[in-house]
Write a protein that holds these residues in place. Structure first.
Motif, PDB file in Angstrom:
ATOM      1  N   LEU A 107       0.700  -1.082   0.139  1.00  0.00           N
ATOM      2  CA  LEU A 107      -0.119   0.206  -0.168  1.00  0.00           C
ATOM      3  C   LEU A 107       0.688   1.417   0.153  1.00  0.00           C
ATOM      4  CD1 LEU A 107      -2.807   1.352   0.279  1.00  0.00           C
ATOM      5  CD2 LEU A 107      -2.655   1.195   2.572  1.00  0.00           C
ATOM      6  N   ALA A 162       2.065  10.254  -3.884  1.00  0.00           N
ATOM      7  CA  ALA A 162       2.215  11.666  -3.000  1.00  0.00           C
ATOM      8  C   ALA A 162       3.442  12.386  -3.180  1.00  0.00           C
ATOM      9  CB  ALA A 162       2.398  10.819  -1.685  1.00  0.00           C
ATOM     10  N   CYS A 199       2.264   1.701  -3.289  1.00  0.00           N
ATOM     11  CA  CYS A 199       1.111   2.375  -4.356  1.00  0.00           C
ATOM     12  C   CYS A 199       1.167   3.819  -4.074  1.00  0.00           C
ATOM     13  CB  CYS A 199      -0.119   1.363  -4.276  1.00  0.00           C
ATOM     14  SG  CYS A 199       0.208  -0.284  -5.010  1.00  0.00           S
ATOM     15  N   VAL A 200       1.101   4.370  -2.743  1.00  0.00           N
ATOM     16  CA  VAL A 200       0.667   5.848  -2.561  1.00  0.00           C
ATOM     17  C   VAL A 200       1.858   6.540  -2.738  1.00  0.00           C
ATOM     18  CG1 VAL A 200       0.079   7.167  -0.709  1.00  0.00           C
ATOM     19  CG2 VAL A 200      -1.101   5.164  -1.334  1.00  0.00           C
ATOM     20  N   TRP A 218       4.322   5.176 -12.389  1.00  0.00           N
ATOM     21  CA  TRP A 218       3.563   4.569 -11.095  1.00  0.00           C
ATOM     22  C   TRP A 218       3.908   2.956 -11.337  1.00  0.00           C
ATOM     23  CZ3 TRP A 218      -0.512   1.409 -10.717  1.00  0.00           C
ATOM     24  CH2 TRP A 218      -1.195   1.237  -9.291  1.00  0.00           C
TER      25      TRP A 218
END
Length: 191
Positions: A23, A31, A26-27, A50
């Motif tokens: 997680l 960010a 992925c963030v 990404w």
């Protein structure tokens, strides 16, 4: 078996740490993009970086065996491979993205921000897992009052220091009252 042993045998599940790591992976690039540009406009333009970032992060987490650590014993020796995996993941993602589109969608500072956010997020996952472990430890102490045992450690060496750390982390009903030292220079010192 005692409740303490049964509870110690059930630490924070490795699957939960892996899921939290993914997680964060992925963030973190999104960010970094938002932090650098101040907005998030078009994901299709940023999707190569990404995807490469998530893929490389997952591969580096497996290669550097990030899920094998024991959260309640997190130390600086665990942080070094964590930092190495972050640097490798961000570097590999940047290399792959550069190969495909010459990193036109990513500014120069975004991989650095991405690395900082990824490292901070992964370290935070481990700190939270450690606090969850310690919270279990405290709940066990309060639920069953036990007679406290007192221990005397003979000798001041690296092994006795390791024993003191293990007692601090795991032994809820043991107090180390003194360390006997052979050398005069160790007398009166704190450990």
């Amino acid at each position: 078996m005692s409740a303490r042993l049964l509870s110690a045998a059930r630490p924070v599940p490795t699957a939960a740490i892996v899921a939290a790591d993914l997680l964060v992976a992925c963030v973190a690039p999104i960010a970094a993009l938002i932090l650098r540009r101040g907005h998030f406009s078009d994901f299709s333009e940023y999707s190569y970086y990404w995807l490469a970032s998530v893929f490389c992060s997952a591969a580096c987490f497996v290669a550097f065996k990030q899920a094998r650590g024991i959260p309640r014993f997190l130390s600086w020796r665990d942080v070094t491979p964590l930092a190495s995996s972050v640097v490798t993941a961000v570097g590999a993602a940047s290399l792959i993205t550069f190969s495909f589109d010459r990193m036109q969608s990513v500014s120069r500072s975004e991989p650095l921000l991405h690395a900082c956010i990824l490292f901070t997020g992964l370290a935070l996952v481990r700190v939270v897992a450690r606090h969850v472990e310690r919270a279990k430890h405290v709940r066990r102490d309060r639920s069953a009052p036990r007679q406290r045992r007192q221990a005397l450690v003979i000798g001041s060496s690296h092994l006795s220091e390791l024993y003191l750390r293990i007692v601090d982390e795991m032994a809820t009903s043991t107090d180390v009252v003194a360390v006997l030292a052979e050398k005069q220079r160790h007398v009166g010192r704190t450990v």
